[in-house]
Design an enzyme around this catalytic site. Structure first.
Site, PDB file in Angstrom:
ATOM      1  N   GLY A 252      -2.875 -10.395  16.872  1.00 30.34           N
ATOM      2  CA  GLY A 252      -2.410 -11.712  16.485  1.00 30.34           C
ATOM      3  C   GLY A 252      -2.969 -12.285  15.198  1.00 30.34           C
ATOM      4  CG  ASP A 316       0.466  -4.702  11.456  1.00 35.43           C
ATOM      5  OD1 ASP A 316       0.305  -3.742  10.677  1.00 35.43           O
ATOM      6  OD2 ASP A 316      -0.469  -5.276  12.032  1.00 35.43           O
ATOM      7  CB  CYS A 369      -4.240  -0.174   9.343  1.00 39.80           C
ATOM      8  SG  CYS A 369      -4.033   0.289  11.078  1.00 39.80           S
TER       9      CYS A 369
END
Length: 440
Positions: A252, A316, A369
């Site tokens: 979050g 993401d 990432c």
């Protein structure tokens, strides 16, 4: 005793595939203060140097331990880590590690632990000479090859960053205060901190602290978030009245940052895991922010989407995590080359599944990432090749390296983690909505 608990946590990671965070949560118990800090330092350190330590241990053992003694094997790794990488005096490292075998319920292992660690002292130079390049770099061989293939010039810096402890980076809540005001409160509390180089709301602490020591943390004035992750809110943007989807939203941080920067938007936070979605709820509650939370599969919008298109979407995407290895060193133990291929397929499926949910003229920011091209520019290239109403936009960021598609941030020792970003704009007429599935 921290060493025994560290051994249990490490055994859970290398033997049972448990994440280090989960293993430490189980092993930590009521430990606090120095003992808790020592537990974390040892467990993170052993996972960070696992492939080096395990290769050394293999040379020191005449035969491997049985699977039921995985905790003893992990305790031997704990001892080797202390001797090689900590400032603990050698005699204390050996004595305390030997004593920890009793707490594991394996008193018979005392002699073995003592003999192996003292043998390492006597043979250290010769043992080091026998290590392979991957073992010396403390990386699995498949990952070292992948990094060398993708980043031959930057490889030494990437390895150094992966094997270093990360800085503690914070995000200031600009809806409630500003960065200079928070830095002033930190100075008043005797906390050394500086602004991030690229993230406008970020600060880096000179040394890591418990969050309870951070001015205003309990009141929601500041949150822990890496500088690279903080770039997402600025790259996606937002305006009053817009409807934004944060897909794969847990835990979050990016959703909260979007709401802090753009309080006039309506945000839906989507995640496939109900347990992880609870972490989003907790972060929103602490920061006194509101979003609609939905548990669902981002690749299957027909199962949860109400048909109202979004102005902006943040993807993401699930990935290998190879850009955040220094924060999650168990990644190098738990990931495989096959999982990277699987992640790339899932990422493409998510982009295809969410694209119909975006308004014509709307923007989608793709983020991972990871530092591996097959999860980043290759995924974006495959999506663009198959999607006629998608167009890539240049990113207005001075951070990272320009790639064939998007920009890549590589992990650094004292600054940001490794992240990839690409922004896509939707052209033409709306895509037909996915068929709304009826509940079973």
């Amino acid at each position: 005793m921290p060493r025994a608990r560290a051994a249990r946590a490490i055994a859970a990671v290398i033997g049972n595939g448990v994440t280090l965070d989960e293993a430490l949560e189980r092993a930590g118990g009521q430990l606090a203060g120095r003992d808790r800090a020592l537990l974390r330092e040892i467990a993170f350190g052993v996972c960070r140097r696992y492939f080096e330590l395990d290769a050394l241990l293999a040379q020191l053992m005449e035969r491997p331990l049985k699977s039921r003694d995985a905790d003893v094997r992990a305790l031997l790794l704990v001892g080797l880590y202390q001797l090689r990488h900590m400032r603990v005096p050698d005699h204390a490292a050996i004595n305390e590690t030997v004593a920890a075998s009793r707490e594991l319920g394996k008193p018979w292992a005392r002699g073995l632990v003592n003999a192996v660690l003292r043998a390492y002292q006597a043979r250290a130079d010769g043992l080091d000479a026998a290590l392979s390049p991957a073992q010396r770099a403390a990386h699995p061989a498949w990952l070292l090859r992948a990094l060398e293939r993708a980043w031959p010039e930057q490889l030494p810096d990437i390895l150094a960053a992966n094997n270093a402890a990360p800085p503690m980076t914070l995000r200031v809540n600009v809806a409630r205060t500003d960065r200079e005001a928070w830095l002033a409160s930190a100075r008043a509390a005797g906390i050394a901190a500086r602004p991030c180089a690229f993230a406008a709301d970020g600060v880096v602490l000179a040394e890591a602290l418990d969050v309870t020591q951070l001015p205003g943390f309990g009141e929601g004035l500041v949150s822990v978030q890496d500088e690279g992750a903080q770039l997402a809110a600025g790259l996606l943007g937002g305006a009053d009245g817009e409807r934004i989807l944060d897909a794969c939203a847990a835990p979050g941080g990016k959703a909260c940052h979007l709401l802090e920067r753009h309080p006039g938007v309506t945000l839906l936070a989507l995640d496939a895991s109900a347990a992880r979605l609870e972490r989003v709820r907790q972060n929103l509650q602490r920061l006194q922010l509101h979003a609609t939370l939905v548990c669902g599969d981002a690749a299957d919008a027909g199962a949860w989407w109400d048909g109202r298109p979004f102005d902006r979407i943040l993807v993401d995407a699930p990935c290998s995590g190879t850009g955040v290895i220094r924060r999650h060193p168990d990644i190098r133990i738990l990931r495989s080359a096959a999982q990277v291929t699987e992640a790339a397929a899932l990422q493409l499926a998510i982009l295809r599944g969410l694209w119909p949910c975006l308004k014509p003229g709307g923007a989608l920011l793709y983020s991972t990432c990871s530092v591996l091209p097959e999860e980043n520019e290759a995924t974006v290239a495959a999506f663009l090749a198959a999607t006629r109403d998608a167009q890539e936009e240049p990113l207005d960021s001075g951070c990272g390296l320009a790639r064939s598609h998007g920009r890549q941030l590589l992990p650094t020792v004292s600054e940001h983690d490794g992240f990839f970003y690409a922004r896509l704009r939707k052209l033409g007429t709306p895509s037909p909505p996915p068929e709304r599935r009826q509940p079973a």
